[in-house]
Scaffold this active site. Structure first.
Site, mmCIF file in Angstrom:
data_model
loop_
_atom_site.group_PDB
_atom_site.id
_atom_site.type_symbol
_atom_site.label_atom_id
_atom_site.label_comp_id
_atom_site.label_asym_id
_atom_site.label_seq_id
_atom_site.Cartn_x
_atom_site.Cartn_y
_atom_site.Cartn_z
ATOM 1 N N GLN A 10 -0.440 6.752 -15.594
ATOM 2 C CA GLN A 10 0.360 7.568 -14.683
ATOM 3 C C GLN A 10 1.744 6.960 -14.522
ATOM 4 O O GLN A 10 1.887 5.739 -14.410
ATOM 5 C CB GLN A 10 -0.361 7.638 -13.337
ATOM 6 C CG GLN A 10 0.001 8.823 -12.498
ATOM 7 C CD GLN A 10 -1.005 9.037 -11.379
ATOM 8 O OE1 GLN A 10 -2.148 8.637 -11.483
ATOM 9 N NE2 GLN A 10 -0.565 9.667 -10.308
ATOM 10 N N ARG A 116 -11.240 11.691 -10.487
ATOM 11 C CA ARG A 116 -10.685 10.385 -10.129
ATOM 12 C C ARG A 116 -9.394 10.549 -9.330
ATOM 13 O O ARG A 116 -9.184 9.894 -8.309
ATOM 14 C CB ARG A 116 -10.431 9.580 -11.397
ATOM 15 C CG ARG A 116 -9.816 8.190 -11.217
ATOM 16 C CD ARG A 116 -9.633 7.560 -12.600
ATOM 17 N NE ARG A 116 -9.122 6.189 -12.569
ATOM 18 C CZ ARG A 116 -7.849 5.847 -12.677
ATOM 19 N NH1 ARG A 116 -6.916 6.795 -12.789
ATOM 20 N NH2 ARG A 116 -7.489 4.583 -12.674
ATOM 21 N N HIS A 200 -5.168 0.524 -7.396
ATOM 22 C CA HIS A 200 -5.615 -0.825 -7.755
ATOM 23 C C HIS A 200 -5.618 -1.805 -6.591
ATOM 24 O O HIS A 200 -5.876 -2.982 -6.791
ATOM 25 C CB HIS A 200 -4.808 -1.375 -8.939
ATOM 26 C CG HIS A 200 -4.842 -0.475 -10.132
ATOM 27 N ND1 HIS A 200 -5.986 -0.282 -10.864
ATOM 28 C CD2 HIS A 200 -3.893 0.320 -10.678
ATOM 29 C CE1 HIS A 200 -5.734 0.589 -11.836
ATOM 30 N NE2 HIS A 200 -4.478 0.973 -11.730
ATOM 31 N N GLN A 249 -12.075 -0.786 -11.819
ATOM 32 C CA GLN A 249 -10.654 -0.678 -12.165
ATOM 33 C C GLN A 249 -9.829 -0.053 -11.045
ATOM 34 O O GLN A 249 -8.650 -0.373 -10.883
ATOM 35 C CB GLN A 249 -10.541 0.143 -13.454
ATOM 36 C CG GLN A 249 -9.144 0.312 -13.986
ATOM 37 C CD GLN A 249 -8.903 1.748 -14.394
ATOM 38 O OE1 GLN A 249 -9.101 2.675 -13.618
ATOM 39 N NE2 GLN A 249 -8.497 1.923 -15.628
#
Length: 317
Positions: A10, A116, A200, A249
């Site tokens: 992204q 997601r 993250h 992740q």
């Protein structure tokens, strides 16, 4: 020649991306059409016409970047391009690498990354999360700046992209404090990124739990490419290991510089970026500057032709 393919995540998207490649490679619009059937809207039209704000929505961006990487890889295959010994992706790009290495079905991955994107956005209310890029400061100094700024909120170093380029994420107010702390420690620049999802960081743990449940129902195979790197710069021995990595992740840092170094240490001499933007190619050149290494990018017909020619030349050298 030892070849690796890498796939961007992204942030590399733009309205009009891959238009030139689509004009010469029919597999590009065909790949987007396949994704559109899964999504229920015209993904290619969104990528070509925008608006940019819509393409920039996380749940739209992720399928778009997945399709872009897979389409470019398919164009490479169509021209009998050399087979890589390794693959890796930056964040979302890990899904692309798993599709291209045969571990994930493309249609299943399209549905998965759209999900997601949704759960990432839902994990943190709009406006409460932020990310920022810190330039010109050592990794350890960025980590220290985040610790200093966090207080009772979250501010973490989440993308170790290249020497002197680290991204931080967390609560918007804590990230703002981390920007000032990084500047005080000598950062050349520290600036907010135009995203609202603190990817993250540990704020993504609720999303990771939901993603893990979804992954349990998705078929995952072992990759056909020898080395496919995911979170923690790890290669996996089982499909369940890949599933765990994709869930982890979401709330673990992207260690891109370490990933590139691991590929090069294994003997890779040529790295080809598949997809729009050339962001990873620029990072890769900063990570290792040895003259014998070749860093290439495919996002248009010229890039495809140049990469094919370079790899064939190296094979016959």
């Amino acid at each position: 020649m030892s070849l690796a393919f890498v796939f961007p995540g992204q942030g590399s998207q733009s309205v009009g991306m891959l238009a030139g490649l689509a004009a010469t490679e029919s597999v590009v619009p065909e790949t987007f059409a396949e994704a559109s059937e899964v999504l229920g809207y015209d993904l290619w039209r969104l990528c070509q016409e925008g608006p940019e704000t819509e393409l920039g929505r996380t749940e739209r961006t992720q399928p778009a970047m997945l399709a872009a990487g897979v389409a470019t890889w398919r164009a490479w295959q169509k021209h009998d391009g050399a087979r890589p010994v390794a693959m890796a992706g930056h964040s979302l790009g890990e899904y692309t690498s798993l599709v291209c290495s045969g571990a994930l079905d493309f249609r299943a991955a399209v549905d998965l990354v759209a999900f997601r994107g949704r759960v990432m956005q839902e994990a943190v209310p709009a406006g409460q999360g932020a990310m920022a890029a810190v330039l010109g400061l050592d990794d350890a100094e960025v980590v220290a700046a985040c610790a200093e700024a966090a207080g009772d909120e979250v501010a973490e170093a989440v993308n170790f992209n290249a020497p002197g380029q680290v991204v931080v994420a967390g609560h918007a107010t804590a990230v703002a404090r981390a920007i000032e702390a990084a500047k005080a420690r000598g950062a050349k620049r520290a600036l907010p990124l135009p995203v609202s999802v603190p990817s993250h960081s540990r704020l993504m743990r609720p999303a990771a739990g939901r993603l893990a449940e979804r992954l349990a129902a998705v078929e995952v195979r072992m990759p056909t490419v020898p080395d496919v790197y995911t979170v923690h710069v790890r290669r996996h021995e089982s499909p369940d290991g890949i599933r765990r990595a994709l869930a982890e992740q979401l709330h673990e840092p992207v260690r891109w510089a370490d990933t590139v170094r691991a590929m090069l240490a294994s003997g890779v001499t040529t790295i080809v970026e598949c997809g729009p933007g050339k962001v990873l190619t620029a990072l890769n050149r900063r990570i290792e500057r040895r003259p014998e290494l070749t860093m290439l990018a495919i996002e248009d017909p010229e890039g495809l032709a140049a990469a094919l020619a370079a790899c064939r030349e190296q094979q016959h050298a």
